[in-house]
Design an enzyme around this catalytic site. Structure first.
Site, PDB file in Angstrom:
ATOM      1  N   ALA A  65       0.858  -1.181   0.000  1.00  0.00           N
ATOM      2  CA  ALA A  65       0.000   0.000   0.000  1.00  0.00           C
ATOM      3  C   ALA A  65       0.896   1.233   0.000  1.00  0.00           C
ATOM      4  O   ALA A  65       2.029   1.190   0.488  1.00  0.00           O
ATOM      5  CB  ALA A  65      -0.882  -0.006   1.243  1.00  0.00           C
ATOM      6  N   GLY A 109       0.786  -5.063   0.930  1.00  0.00           N
ATOM      7  CA  GLY A 109      -0.390  -5.159   0.071  1.00  0.00           C
ATOM      8  C   GLY A 109      -0.075  -5.777  -1.288  1.00  0.00           C
ATOM      9  O   GLY A 109      -0.964  -6.349  -1.931  1.00  0.00           O
ATOM     10  N   GLU A 112      -0.253  -9.373  -0.700  1.00  0.00           N
ATOM     11  CA  GLU A 112      -1.672  -9.692  -0.465  1.00  0.00           C
ATOM     12  C   GLU A 112      -2.466  -9.687  -1.771  1.00  0.00           C
ATOM     13  O   GLU A 112      -3.334 -10.533  -1.987  1.00  0.00           O
ATOM     14  CB  GLU A 112      -2.247  -8.689   0.546  1.00  0.00           C
ATOM     15  N   GLU A 132       4.746  -5.013   7.197  1.00  0.00           N
ATOM     16  CA  GLU A 132       3.957  -3.941   7.828  1.00  0.00           C
ATOM     17  C   GLU A 132       4.375  -3.667   9.263  1.00  0.00           C
ATOM     18  O   GLU A 132       4.265  -2.547   9.753  1.00  0.00           O
ATOM     19  CB  GLU A 132       2.461  -4.301   7.790  1.00  0.00           C
TER      20      GLU A 132
HETATM   21  N1  CAA Z   1       4.617   3.280  -0.588  1.00  0.00           N
HETATM   22  C1  CAA Z   1       5.032   4.444  -1.136  1.00  0.00           C
HETATM   23  N2  CAA Z   1       6.207   4.567  -1.771  1.00  0.00           N
HETATM   24  C2  CAA Z   1       7.010   3.477  -1.851  1.00  0.00           C
HETATM   25  C3  CAA Z   1       6.642   2.230  -1.302  1.00  0.00           C
HETATM   26  C4  CAA Z   1       5.374   2.152  -0.653  1.00  0.00           C
HETATM   27  N3  CAA Z   1       4.914   1.008  -0.135  1.00  0.00           N
HETATM   28  N4  CAA Z   1       7.640   1.351  -1.521  1.00  0.00           N
HETATM   29  C5  CAA Z   1       8.596   2.010  -2.202  1.00  0.00           C
HETATM   30  N5  CAA Z   1       8.216   3.300  -2.404  1.00  0.00           N
HETATM   31  C6  CAA Z   1       8.967   4.356  -3.089  1.00  0.00           C
HETATM   32  C7  CAA Z   1      10.105   4.885  -2.240  1.00  0.00           C
HETATM   33  O1  CAA Z   1       9.648   5.820  -1.316  1.00  0.00           O
HETATM   34  C8  CAA Z   1      11.008   5.475  -3.301  1.00  0.00           C
HETATM   35  O2  CAA Z   1      10.482   6.700  -3.696  1.00  0.00           O
HETATM   36  P1  CAA Z   1      11.455   8.009  -3.793  1.00  0.00           P
HETATM   37  O3  CAA Z   1      12.373   7.682  -4.947  1.00  0.00           O
HETATM   38  O4  CAA Z   1      10.506   9.122  -4.084  1.00  0.00           O
HETATM   39  O5  CAA Z   1      12.175   8.084  -2.497  1.00  0.00           O
HETATM   40  C9  CAA Z   1      10.818   4.508  -4.474  1.00  0.00           C
HETATM   41  O6  CAA Z   1       9.588   3.815  -4.238  1.00  0.00           O
HETATM   42  C10 CAA Z   1      11.928   3.455  -4.565  1.00  0.00           C
HETATM   43  O7  CAA Z   1      12.018   2.807  -3.330  1.00  0.00           O
HETATM   44  P2  CAA Z   1      13.410   2.692  -2.504  1.00  0.00           P
HETATM   45  O8  CAA Z   1      14.280   3.847  -2.792  1.00  0.00           O
HETATM   46  O9  CAA Z   1      13.050   2.463  -1.058  1.00  0.00           O
HETATM   47  O10 CAA Z   1      14.022   1.384  -3.161  1.00  0.00           O
HETATM   48  P3  CAA Z   1      15.013   0.321  -2.494  1.00  0.00           P
HETATM   49  O11 CAA Z   1      15.458  -0.583  -3.591  1.00  0.00           O
HETATM   50  O12 CAA Z   1      16.036   0.999  -1.662  1.00  0.00           O
HETATM   51  O13 CAA Z   1      14.090  -0.520  -1.467  1.00  0.00           O
HETATM   52  C11 CAA Z   1      12.124  -1.742  -0.784  1.00  0.00           C
HETATM   53  C12 CAA Z   1      13.062  -1.337  -1.957  1.00  0.00           C
HETATM   54  C13 CAA Z   1      12.873  -2.649   0.180  1.00  0.00           C
HETATM   55  C14 CAA Z   1      10.944  -2.485  -1.403  1.00  0.00           C
HETATM   56  C15 CAA Z   1      11.663  -0.468  -0.035  1.00  0.00           C
HETATM   57  O14 CAA Z   1      11.169   0.474  -0.979  1.00  0.00           O
HETATM   58  C16 CAA Z   1      10.580  -0.696   0.976  1.00  0.00           C
HETATM   59  O15 CAA Z   1      10.848  -1.203   2.054  1.00  0.00           O
HETATM   60  N6  CAA Z   1       9.307  -0.320   0.639  1.00  0.00           N
HETATM   61  C17 CAA Z   1       8.202  -0.418   1.560  1.00  0.00           C
HETATM   62  C18 CAA Z   1       7.688  -1.842   1.674  1.00  0.00           C
HETATM   63  C19 CAA Z   1       6.584  -1.908   2.685  1.00  0.00           C
HETATM   64  O16 CAA Z   1       6.751  -1.594   3.857  1.00  0.00           O
HETATM   65  N7  CAA Z   1       5.377  -2.360   2.263  1.00  0.00           N
HETATM   66  C20 CAA Z   1       4.233  -2.479   3.115  1.00  0.00           C
HETATM   67  C21 CAA Z   1       3.369  -1.253   3.001  1.00  0.00           C
HETATM   68  S1  CAA Z   1       2.051  -1.253   4.205  1.00  0.00           S
HETATM   69  C22 CAA Z   1       0.834  -2.201   3.538  1.00  0.00           C
HETATM   70  O17 CAA Z   1       0.957  -2.737   2.442  1.00  0.00           O
HETATM   71  C23 CAA Z   1      -0.423  -2.324   4.362  1.00  0.00           C
HETATM   72  C24 CAA Z   1      -1.363  -3.391   3.913  1.00  0.00           C
HETATM   73  O18 CAA Z   1      -1.272  -4.539   4.296  1.00  0.00           O
HETATM   74  C25 CAA Z   1      -2.466  -3.037   3.032  1.00  0.00           C
END
Ligand code: CAA
Length: 258
Positions: A65, A109, A112, A132
């Site tokens: 998400a 998500g 999921e 999460e």
């Molecule tokens: N939401 C919004 N933006 C996101 C994102 C997310 N879930 N995941 C990645 N991005 C964005 C980053 O912010 C970044 O944007 P900017 O260039 O503007 O900074 C861009 O995508 C590239 O990401 P990274 O620079 O972080 O890339 P990386 O290769 O260093 O890392 C990653 C990759 C490990 C996947 C890391 O991006 C990450 O940990 N992302 C979040 C994953 C996460 O926590 N997902 C769960 C979300 S909560 C959820 O989903 C709730 C539910 O159950 C419904």
């Protein structure tokens, strides 16, 4: 129809939806999830479409998400707007076969959403996880329930409590994905599988999907009875007559989807 967050194409009876916010690793914002639902609605109604593939552009299937959209939500925003329930679950209720082709990160998500599809084909670069807990929340789009059914309690609990990712090999070993493919073969193979499914009788494929899905939602006895009733009903279709006649006459079946 042109979308802001999706690419959509068809190849005969196969539809392909590509989640297309690669700069945000296809993070699932409200717009994307709404557009995905609109396209699934359209293809569910379209008799020409027999199978759909869902994949992601760039390095991710979807990294979850959209955290930037979520972070400002209050409890009343989430509850009042029925966050997730309102528009995320269309993939789970889609009636035709739906394949997830996971090419990279499928996190939160994103994992999921892949699990709402009927099965997952993964590239060697795929990474699955429910991170999460690192954000101070837990999975909210079915992850605690579906992941547990796929991989069992021990692994699901570890994944949800630590937020660690699993690679494609571990995902295949633990039953989350049906097959792992080289990255450059993933979409072609997904399309070949989808063409094969779409060449079958549409109503029989839909009822088969319904019946396999019932195994997740019922006790064994009710599930087997549900299967039996659908199986009986198939003898009322032209496609059952054609499929069996074709076998006996040693020729390919020509299904009319009736
Ligand atoms: N939401 C919004 N933006 C996101 C994102 C997310 N879930 N995941 C990645 N991005 C964005 C980053 O912010 C970044 O944007 P900017 O260039 O503007 O900074 C861009 O995508 C590239 O990401 P990274 O620079 O972080 O890339 P990386 O290769 O260093 O890392 C990653 C990759 C490990 C996947 C890391 O991006 C990450 O940990 N992302 C979040 C994953 C996460 O926590 N997902 C769960 C979300 S909560 C959820 O989903 C709730 C539910 O159950 C419904």
């Amino acid at each position: 129809m042109a979308y802001e967050t999706l690419l959509v194409e068809t190849d005969g009876p196969v539809g392909v939806i590509t989640l297309n916010r690669p700069d945000a690793l296809n993070a699932l914002n409200d717009k994307l999830v709404t557009e995905l639902g609109q396209q699934l609605d359209a293809w569910e109604r379209d008799p020409a479409i027999g199978c759909v593939i869902l994949t992601g552009a760039g390095r991710a299937f979807a990294a979850g998400a959209d955290i930037k959209e979520m972070r400002v939500q209050s409890y009343m925003d989430a509850y009042g707007n029925d966050f997730i329930t309102r528009n995320w679950e269309r993939a789970a209720s889609f009636r035709k076969p739906l394949i997830a082709a996971v090419n990279g990160f499928a996190l939160g998500g994103g994992c999921e959403l892949a699990m709402m599809c009927d099965f997952i084909l993964a590239s060697e670069a795929a990474k699955f996880g429910q991170p999460e807990i690192n954000l101070g929340v837990m999975p909210g789009a079915g992850g605690t329930q579906r992941l547990t059914r796929f991989v069992g309690k021990s692994k699901a609990m570890e994944m949800c409590l630590t937020g660690r990712m699993m690679d494609a090999a571990e995902a295949e070993r633990s039953g989350l994905v049906s097959r792992v493919l080289p990255a450059d073969k993933l979409i072609d193979e997904a399309k070949a599988v989808a063409q094969k499914i779409a060449s079958q009788s549409r109503p029989i494929a839909m009822m088969t999907k319904e019946s396999v899905n019932a195994s997740y939602e019922t006790m064994l006895r009710q599930g087997v009875m549900f299967e039996r009733r659908l199986f009986h009903s198939m003898f009322a279709t032209d496609d059952q007559k054609e499929g069996m006649a074709a076998f006996v006459e040693k020729r390919p079946a020509k299904f009319s989807n009736k």
